[in-house]
Design an enzyme around this catalytic site. Structure first.
Site, short mmCIF file in Angstrom:
data_model
loop_
_atom_site.label_atom_id
_atom_site.label_comp_id
_atom_site.label_asym_id
_atom_site.label_seq_id
_atom_site.Cartn_x
_atom_site.Cartn_y
_atom_site.Cartn_z
CD GLU A 20 -5.59 1.15 2.03
OE1 GLU A 20 -6.33 1.58 1.13
OE2 GLU A 20 -5.50 -0.05 2.33
NE ARG B 162 -4.15 -1.65 0.19
CZ ARG B 162 -4.26 -2.93 -0.16
NH1 ARG B 162 -3.23 -3.55 -0.71
NH2 ARG B 162 -5.39 -3.57 0.02
CB SER C 135 -8.71 -1.18 3.79
OG SER C 135 -9.03 -2.44 3.31
N1 EPU Z 1 -11.41 -10.23 10.05
C1 EPU Z 1 -12.21 -10.27 11.17
N2 EPU Z 1 -13.21 -9.34 11.28
C2 EPU Z 1 -13.45 -8.40 10.33
C3 EPU Z 1 -12.62 -8.39 9.18
C4 EPU Z 1 -11.61 -9.31 9.07
O1 EPU Z 1 -12.04 -11.09 12.06
O2 EPU Z 1 -14.37 -7.60 10.51
C5 EPU Z 1 -10.35 -11.25 9.92
C6 EPU Z 1 -10.85 -12.52 9.26
O3 EPU Z 1 -10.25 -13.62 9.90
C7 EPU Z 1 -10.31 -12.46 7.87
C8 EPU Z 1 -9.04 -11.66 8.05
O4 EPU Z 1 -9.32 -10.75 9.11
O5 EPU Z 1 -10.06 -13.72 7.36
C9 EPU Z 1 -8.64 -10.89 6.82
O6 EPU Z 1 -9.77 -10.19 6.33
P1 EPU Z 1 -10.01 -9.97 4.75
O7 EPU Z 1 -9.79 -11.22 4.01
O8 EPU Z 1 -11.32 -9.27 4.57
O9 EPU Z 1 -8.81 -9.05 4.34
P2 EPU Z 1 -8.18 -7.78 5.02
O10 EPU Z 1 -6.80 -8.10 5.43
O11 EPU Z 1 -9.10 -7.24 6.06
C10 EPU Z 1 -7.09 -6.90 2.82
C11 EPU Z 1 -7.06 -5.62 2.05
C12 EPU Z 1 -8.35 -5.47 1.23
C13 EPU Z 1 -8.47 -6.66 0.29
C14 EPU Z 1 -8.50 -7.94 1.12
C15 EPU Z 1 -8.53 -9.20 0.28
C16 EPU Z 1 -5.69 -4.11 3.34
C17 EPU Z 1 -5.65 -2.90 4.22
N3 EPU Z 1 -6.90 -4.50 2.94
O12 EPU Z 1 -8.15 -6.77 3.77
O13 EPU Z 1 -8.19 -4.30 0.44
O14 EPU Z 1 -9.66 -6.58 -0.49
O15 EPU Z 1 -7.29 -8.00 1.94
O16 EPU Z 1 -7.28 -9.41 -0.29
O17 EPU Z 1 -4.64 -4.66 3.04
C18 EPU Z 1 -8.66 -1.96 0.34
O18 EPU Z 1 -7.45 -1.76 0.33
O19 EPU Z 1 -9.48 -1.00 0.29
C19 EPU Z 1 -9.18 -3.32 0.46
C20 EPU Z 1 -10.47 -3.57 0.57
#
Ligand code: EPU
Length: 365
Positions: free
Chosen positions: A343, A178, A248
């Site tokens: 972010e 990012r 995010s």
């Molecule tokens: N989780 C929770 N509660 C929540 C959200 C997440 O417990 O409310 C836990 C879950 O275990 C889940 C893990 O966190 O499996 C990861 O969540 P998720 O797969 O939704 O991914 P993220 O790490 O929260 C990142 C990116 C997203 C991208 C997704 C999928 C960042 C800051 N965000 O989110 O990017 O779509 O991975 O690859 O790196 C964006 O940048 O705007 C964005 C949406």
């Protein structure tokens, strides 16, 4: 100091430039702040002449794409340019490579859809990310194990000082999670005018992240991956056209192995991923476990299906969101000793010159 001190009311504005325009429809948080001067630009010649005009009158220039990774928190002084530079040209490079040159103002998702329709591999996991093609390199957009840097060959830039337009190789852009030089070192140096992707006609699909594989029935294909990403994203993330948000709101924080192991001992269900010598923590998990998911206050809140996303239900200005952010950060720090980093980019940004101008004005009083 007013950035537009050299512009008198009698100065004739160039064609297409308007005064005091609301930016509400140009940022996906839908906060209502004004641009002092405003122009929507569809060609490079106009962009150059407007940047030249602003330079001549000592007016600062801010460029916006889709406004989907932005937190506008005050009126923006100077000229705001909405980048709508269009165009999408493909060229076969070698047996397996396609070069795709895309105008910075093209819609990112529509461009991804175009690559999938043409059976070109590389950006399918980045489907449905809001915003423009030109904004993609700024924060090195990423999802489902893929980042734009993985398929990016070059970035075309307009040098804000010289008004020259040239290409910068992707490996020189300082890409990281990012992050890129466009956010830091080059923030005041360049505007992005186009990108060149290097796509493949044959490639392996990446299905190992975020439960993508479970969404696909039968033999995986490019189209099925694209559809699965769209499905997973729409089930977890709010559509900014329906509920105002900027994706995010926090980055997933990086911690040392020692800190990670201590946290894991105290919180066995902690979600984390090894990342080089460190660990990346799921910020969504930290915020969710702290009890914030679905909470609302003063018209803003934490999205009910993904705690990493802050949403604007009905606030007109950014203060309630800044307050919510501060509360979440303090709470997460108290609970886990982890500092969350925002972010989206906050605007307006004061340049070093303006900051020192303000400081010297203060010291004179
Ligand atoms: N989780 C929770 N509660 C929540 C959200 C997440 O417990 O409310 C836990 C879950 O275990 C889940 C893990 O966190 O499996 C990861 O969540 P998720 O797969 O939704 O991914 P993220 O790490 O929260 C990142 C990116 C997203 C991208 C997704 C999928 C960042 C800051 N965000 O989110 O990017 O779509 O991975 O690859 O790196 C964006 O940048 O705007 C964005 C949406």
């Amino acid at each position: 100091m007013d950035s537009t001190q050299h512009i008198s009311d009698a100065t004739i504005l160039p064609p297409r430039v308007e005064k005091n325009v609301s930016l509400q429809q140009y940022n996906t948080f839908r906060f209502d702040y004004q641009a002092e001067f405003f122009a929507l630009v569809e060609d490079l010649m106009t962009l150059k002449s407007l940047v030249g005009w602003a330079k001549q009158h000592n007016i600062c220039v801010t460029m916006l794409g889709g406004g989907s990774n932005l937190l506008i928190s005050a009126d923006i002084p100077g000229l705001v340019i909405i980048n709508r530079l269009r165009g999408c040209h493909a060229k076969e490079e070698s047996g397996n490579r396609i070069s795709l040159i895309v105008g910075a103002g093209e819609n990112w998702h529509e461009m991804v859809e175009f690559t999938v329709q043409n059976h070109w591999f590389g950006v399918e996991n980045l489907a449905l990310i809001p915003g423009t093609a030109g904004a993609a390199p700024v924060q090195n957009i990423g999802a489902y194990g893929v980042e734009v840097k993985d398929s990016l060959a070059r970035v075309q830039v307009l040098d804000r000082q010289t008004l020259d337009v040239y290409w910068v190789n992707a490996q020189d852009c300082g890409f990281a999670y990012r992050d890129s030089h466009f956010k830091g070192l080059w923030k005041d140096k360049y505007f992005i005018t186009a990108i060149e992707l290097s796509l493949k006609k044959r490639a392996d699909l990446l299905l190992s992240y975020g439960g993508l594989a479970n969404q696909i029935e039968g033999e995986p294909s490019l189209k099925k991956v694209f559809q699965a990403v769209c499905q997973v994203r729409s089930s977890k993330l709010p559509d900014p056209n329906v509920l105002a948000n900027a994706g995010s709101f926090f980055k997933n924080p990086m911690v040392s192995t020692t800190q990670h192991n201590q946290l894991k001992e105290s919180f066995p269900s902690l979600v984390s991923f090894p990342h080089g010598n460190e660990f990346k923590l799921a910020a969504g998990w930290l915020i969710d476990q702290a009890g914030w998911k679905g909470k609302t206050q003063q018209g803003v809140g934490v999205y009910e299906k993904q705690a990493l996303v802050l949403v604007n239900h009905q606030a007109i200005k950014a203060e309630p969101l800044l307050e919510l952010e501060a509360n979440i950060k303090a709470n997460v720090f108290n609970l886990y000793g982890v500092e969350l980093e925002r972010e989206p980019v906050q605007l307006p940004v004061l340049s070093q010159k303006e900051l020192s101008g303000m400081l010297s004005e203060e010291s004179q009083t």
